[in-house]
Design a protein around this motif. Sequence first.
Motif, PDB file in Angstrom:
ATOM      1  N   TYR A 196       6.313 -11.502 -18.256  1.00  0.00           N
ATOM      2  CA  TYR A 196       6.198 -12.255 -17.013  1.00  0.00           C
ATOM      3  C   TYR A 196       4.905 -11.848 -16.301  1.00  0.00           C
ATOM      4  O   TYR A 196       4.363 -10.750 -16.535  1.00  0.00           O
ATOM      5  CB  TYR A 196       7.414 -11.998 -16.109  1.00  0.00           C
ATOM      6  N   ASP A 197       4.423 -12.686 -15.424  1.00  0.00           N
ATOM      7  CA  ASP A 197       3.177 -12.411 -14.693  1.00  0.00           C
ATOM      8  C   ASP A 197       3.507 -11.598 -13.441  1.00  0.00           C
ATOM      9  O   ASP A 197       3.810 -12.150 -12.384  1.00  0.00           O
ATOM     10  CB  ASP A 197       2.494 -13.730 -14.322  1.00  0.00           C
ATOM     11  N   HIS A 198       3.444 -10.285 -13.567  1.00  0.00           N
ATOM     12  CA  HIS A 198       3.842  -9.423 -12.445  1.00  0.00           C
ATOM     13  C   HIS A 198       2.920  -9.583 -11.239  1.00  0.00           C
ATOM     14  O   HIS A 198       3.367  -9.445 -10.091  1.00  0.00           O
ATOM     15  CB  HIS A 198       3.888  -7.951 -12.882  1.00  0.00           C
ATOM     16  N   PRO A 219      13.887 -19.312 -14.542  1.00  0.00           N
ATOM     17  CA  PRO A 219      14.457 -20.172 -15.581  1.00  0.00           C
ATOM     18  C   PRO A 219      13.453 -20.532 -16.674  1.00  0.00           C
ATOM     19  O   PRO A 219      13.820 -20.614 -17.852  1.00  0.00           O
ATOM     20  CB  PRO A 219      14.899 -21.425 -14.804  1.00  0.00           C
ATOM     21  N   MET A 220      12.191 -20.716 -16.299  1.00  0.00           N
ATOM     22  CA  MET A 220      11.164 -21.027 -17.286  1.00  0.00           C
ATOM     23  C   MET A 220      10.930 -19.833 -18.207  1.00  0.00           C
ATOM     24  O   MET A 220      10.809 -19.992 -19.434  1.00  0.00           O
ATOM     25  CB  MET A 220       9.868 -21.426 -16.580  1.00  0.00           C
ATOM     26  N   PHE A 221      10.846 -18.650 -17.625  1.00  0.00           N
ATOM     27  CA  PHE A 221      10.650 -17.422 -18.403  1.00  0.00           C
ATOM     28  C   PHE A 221      11.818 -17.221 -19.370  1.00  0.00           C
ATOM     29  O   PHE A 221      11.625 -16.947 -20.562  1.00  0.00           O
ATOM     30  CB  PHE A 221      10.529 -16.230 -17.451  1.00  0.00           C
ATOM     31  N   LEU A 222      13.018 -17.377 -18.856  1.00  0.00           N
ATOM     32  CA  LEU A 222      14.217 -17.201 -19.672  1.00  0.00           C
ATOM     33  C   LEU A 222      14.228 -18.187 -20.841  1.00  0.00           C
ATOM     34  O   LEU A 222      14.524 -17.811 -21.990  1.00  0.00           O
ATOM     35  CB  LEU A 222      15.459 -17.382 -18.798  1.00  0.00           C
ATOM     36  N   ASP A 223      13.893 -19.437 -20.583  1.00  0.00           N
ATOM     37  CA  ASP A 223      13.892 -20.457 -21.630  1.00  0.00           C
ATOM     38  C   ASP A 223      12.878 -20.149 -22.724  1.00  0.00           C
ATOM     39  O   ASP A 223      13.159 -20.317 -23.921  1.00  0.00           O
ATOM     40  CB  ASP A 223      13.605 -21.834 -21.033  1.00  0.00           C
ATOM     41  N   ARG A 224      11.674 -19.725 -22.335  1.00  0.00           N
ATOM     42  CA  ARG A 224      10.652 -19.489 -23.366  1.00  0.00           C
ATOM     43  C   ARG A 224      10.975 -18.263 -24.205  1.00  0.00           C
ATOM     44  O   ARG A 224      10.757 -18.245 -25.424  1.00  0.00           O
ATOM     45  CB  ARG A 224       9.260 -19.412 -22.762  1.00  0.00           C
ATOM     46  N   VAL A 225      11.532 -17.219 -23.564  1.00  0.00           N
ATOM     47  CA  VAL A 225      11.886 -16.003 -24.308  1.00  0.00           C
ATOM     48  C   VAL A 225      13.023 -16.298 -25.289  1.00  0.00           C
ATOM     49  O   VAL A 225      12.985 -15.893 -26.460  1.00  0.00           O
ATOM     50  CB  VAL A 225      12.271 -14.882 -23.334  1.00  0.00           C
ATOM     51  N   ARG A 226      14.020 -17.007 -24.817  1.00  0.00           N
ATOM     52  CA  ARG A 226      15.128 -17.376 -25.710  1.00  0.00           C
ATOM     53  C   ARG A 226      14.634 -18.257 -26.853  1.00  0.00           C
ATOM     54  O   ARG A 226      15.069 -18.114 -28.002  1.00  0.00           O
ATOM     55  CB  ARG A 226      16.201 -18.121 -24.918  1.00  0.00           C
ATOM     56  N   ALA A 282      12.175  -8.289 -39.290  1.00  0.00           N
ATOM     57  CA  ALA A 282      11.083  -8.772 -38.445  1.00  0.00           C
ATOM     58  C   ALA A 282      10.768  -7.725 -37.388  1.00  0.00           C
ATOM     59  O   ALA A 282      11.676  -7.053 -36.880  1.00  0.00           O
ATOM     60  CB  ALA A 282      11.467 -10.086 -37.776  1.00  0.00           C
ATOM     61  N   VAL A 283       9.499  -7.590 -37.071  1.00  0.00           N
ATOM     62  CA  VAL A 283       9.068  -6.687 -36.003  1.00  0.00           C
ATOM     63  C   VAL A 283       8.272  -7.511 -34.999  1.00  0.00           C
ATOM     64  O   VAL A 283       7.349  -8.239 -35.377  1.00  0.00           O
ATOM     65  CB  VAL A 283       8.203  -5.528 -36.537  1.00  0.00           C
ATOM     66  N   VAL A 284       8.655  -7.402 -33.740  1.00  0.00           N
ATOM     67  CA  VAL A 284       7.983  -8.146 -32.672  1.00  0.00           C
ATOM     68  C   VAL A 284       7.406  -7.156 -31.664  1.00  0.00           C
ATOM     69  O   VAL A 284       8.118  -6.280 -31.165  1.00  0.00           O
ATOM     70  CB  VAL A 284       8.953  -9.095 -31.947  1.00  0.00           C
ATOM     71  N   PHE A 285       6.133  -7.319 -31.367  1.00  0.00           N
ATOM     72  CA  PHE A 285       5.442  -6.465 -30.397  1.00  0.00           C
ATOM     73  C   PHE A 285       5.342  -7.243 -29.097  1.00  0.00           C
ATOM     74  O   PHE A 285       4.623  -8.234 -29.005  1.00  0.00           O
ATOM     75  CB  PHE A 285       4.074  -6.051 -30.947  1.00  0.00           C
ATOM     76  N   THR A 286       6.073  -6.791 -28.097  1.00  0.00           N
ATOM     77  CA  THR A 286       6.215  -7.552 -26.864  1.00  0.00           C
ATOM     78  C   THR A 286       6.242  -6.597 -25.669  1.00  0.00           C
ATOM     79  O   THR A 286       5.619  -5.542 -25.709  1.00  0.00           O
ATOM     80  CB  THR A 286       7.473  -8.464 -26.967  1.00  0.00           C
ATOM     81  N   SER A 287       6.977  -6.968 -24.625  1.00  0.00           N
ATOM     82  CA  SER A 287       6.965  -6.192 -23.380  1.00  0.00           C
ATOM     83  C   SER A 287       8.374  -5.933 -22.874  1.00  0.00           C
ATOM     84  O   SER A 287       9.350  -6.547 -23.324  1.00  0.00           O
ATOM     85  CB  SER A 287       6.153  -6.928 -22.317  1.00  0.00           C
ATOM     86  N   GLY A 288       8.463  -5.024 -21.900  1.00  0.00           N
ATOM     87  CA  GLY A 288       9.757  -4.585 -21.402  1.00  0.00           C
ATOM     88  C   GLY A 288      10.617  -5.680 -20.815  1.00  0.00           C
ATOM     89  O   GLY A 288      11.834  -5.708 -21.035  1.00  0.00           O
ATOM     90  N   GLY A 289      10.025  -6.594 -20.051  1.00  0.00           N
ATOM     91  CA  GLY A 289      10.803  -7.659 -19.438  1.00  0.00           C
ATOM     92  C   GLY A 289      11.399  -8.602 -20.458  1.00  0.00           C
ATOM     93  O   GLY A 289      12.530  -9.075 -20.311  1.00  0.00           O
ATOM     94  N   VAL A 290      10.648  -8.878 -21.512  1.00  0.00           N
ATOM     95  CA  VAL A 290      11.131  -9.740 -22.589  1.00  0.00           C
ATOM     96  C   VAL A 290      12.303  -9.071 -23.300  1.00  0.00           C
ATOM     97  O   VAL A 290      13.346  -9.680 -23.544  1.00  0.00           O
ATOM     98  CB  VAL A 290      10.000 -10.044 -23.594  1.00  0.00           C
ATOM     99  N   ILE A 291      12.126  -7.800 -23.630  1.00  0.00           N
ATOM    100  CA  ILE A 291      13.177  -7.051 -24.321  1.00  0.00           C
ATOM    101  C   ILE A 291      14.434  -6.969 -23.465  1.00  0.00           C
ATOM    102  O   ILE A 291      15.550  -7.205 -23.941  1.00  0.00           O
ATOM    103  CB  ILE A 291      12.671  -5.643 -24.690  1.00  0.00           C
ATOM    104  N   ALA A 292      14.276  -6.641 -22.189  1.00  0.00           N
ATOM    105  CA  ALA A 292      15.428  -6.525 -21.286  1.00  0.00           C
ATOM    106  C   ALA A 292      16.157  -7.857 -21.149  1.00  0.00           C
ATOM    107  O   ALA A 292      17.393  -7.899 -21.101  1.00  0.00           O
ATOM    108  CB  ALA A 292      14.967  -6.036 -19.916  1.00  0.00           C
ATOM    109  N   THR A 293      15.412  -8.951 -21.104  1.00  0.00           N
ATOM    110  CA  THR A 293      16.016 -10.281 -20.977  1.00  0.00           C
ATOM    111  C   THR A 293      16.842 -10.625 -22.209  1.00  0.00           C
ATOM    112  O   THR A 293      17.973 -11.121 -22.100  1.00  0.00           O
ATOM    113  CB  THR A 293      14.928 -11.342 -20.762  1.00  0.00           C
ATOM    114  N   LEU A 294      16.300 -10.360 -23.385  1.00  0.00           N
ATOM    115  CA  LEU A 294      17.034 -10.651 -24.612  1.00  0.00           C
ATOM    116  C   LEU A 294      18.270  -9.770 -24.747  1.00  0.00           C
ATOM    117  O   LEU A 294      19.340 -10.248 -25.156  1.00  0.00           O
ATOM    118  CB  LEU A 294      16.121 -10.478 -25.828  1.00  0.00           C
ATOM    119  N   CYS A 295      18.141  -8.502 -24.393  1.00  0.00           N
ATOM    120  CA  CYS A 295      19.298  -7.614 -24.458  1.00  0.00           C
ATOM    121  C   CYS A 295      20.366  -8.064 -23.471  1.00  0.00           C
ATOM    122  O   CYS A 295      21.566  -8.079 -23.790  1.00  0.00           O
ATOM    123  CB  CYS A 295      18.879  -6.173 -24.168  1.00  0.00           C
ATOM    124  N   GLY A 296      19.954  -8.441 -22.259  1.00  0.00           N
ATOM    125  CA  GLY A 296      20.905  -8.945 -21.273  1.00  0.00           C
ATOM    126  C   GLY A 296      21.591 -10.203 -21.760  1.00  0.00           C
ATOM    127  O   GLY A 296      22.802 -10.388 -21.571  1.00  0.00           O
TER     128      GLY A 296
END
Length: 220
Positions: free
Chosen positions: A81-83, A129-136, A152-166
Motif C-alpha cells: 500500500y502507499d503509506h 477495498p481496491m488494495f484488498l481486491d488486487r492482493v487477493r 512458489a516464492v513471492v517477494f512482497t511486503s508486510g501489508g500484503v502478507i498480513a492481508t492474505l493471512c487475515g
Amino acid sequence: MGAVYLVRHGQASFGAADYDVLSELGHAQARAVGIELARRDVAVSLARSGTLSRQRVTAEVALAECCPDGTVEIDARWNEYDHVDIVARHGGGGAQEDADPRAYQGVLEKALREWIEAGASSPCAETWPMFLDRVRGAFDDLVSSLGKGSRAVVFTSGGVIATLCGTLLGDPATGFLSLNRVTVNAGLTKIVTGRSGTTLLSFNEHGHFDGEAAESLTYR
C-alpha cells in the motif's frame, strides 16, 4: 500439495530521501532468507515480485542463494500500500522521522485504521477495498498456476502478507491491522494448497535471525 512462500523484503531506507532502497542490512537479510530457502531445499517452480525496488532486489539477492538459474516474474499487484498517500490523507498527516521511527509507526497505524474504516470513500488513490481486491487477485492467479507439488516464492511486503493471512483466517482487515505491525524484514510465511483448500501453515518465520544472527532482526 503445492506451497507458496511469502517473503517480506529486507530492510528499506527509513527516513531517507528514497525509502524504496534496501539498506546494507536489508541486503544481508535478503541473503539470509535465500540461504534459509536453500537449507530447506525449496525447489522453486515460480518466483514473483512486486515492482518496488526493495522487493525486486530482495528477490535478486535471495534467489542467487537458493535458485541461481531462476527468473522472477514482476507483478505490480504484489506491491505494498502507499503509506505516504495514506498518512497524508488519514490520521492527521505526518512524515517519516529518521530519529523517531516508533512515533511514526503510531501515526501510520492510526492512518491505516482510518483508511480501512473509510472504505471506498477514502480520498486515497487506492482505497482499502481496491488494495484488498488486487492482493487477493494476485494470490488467486498464483495459486491457479501452481502445479501439483510446485513451490512458489513471492517477494512482497508486510501489508500484503498480513492481508492474505487475515483473509485465510477469516478477517482480512483485522489480520492486516494485527499482523502488519509484527512482520519482520525477510521473514517467511508459508501457505499450502491442495484438495482441502488453501491453508496458512506458518506466519512470519524468522529462525534464520536467531542466535548469532539476532542483530539482523528488524521490523522496519
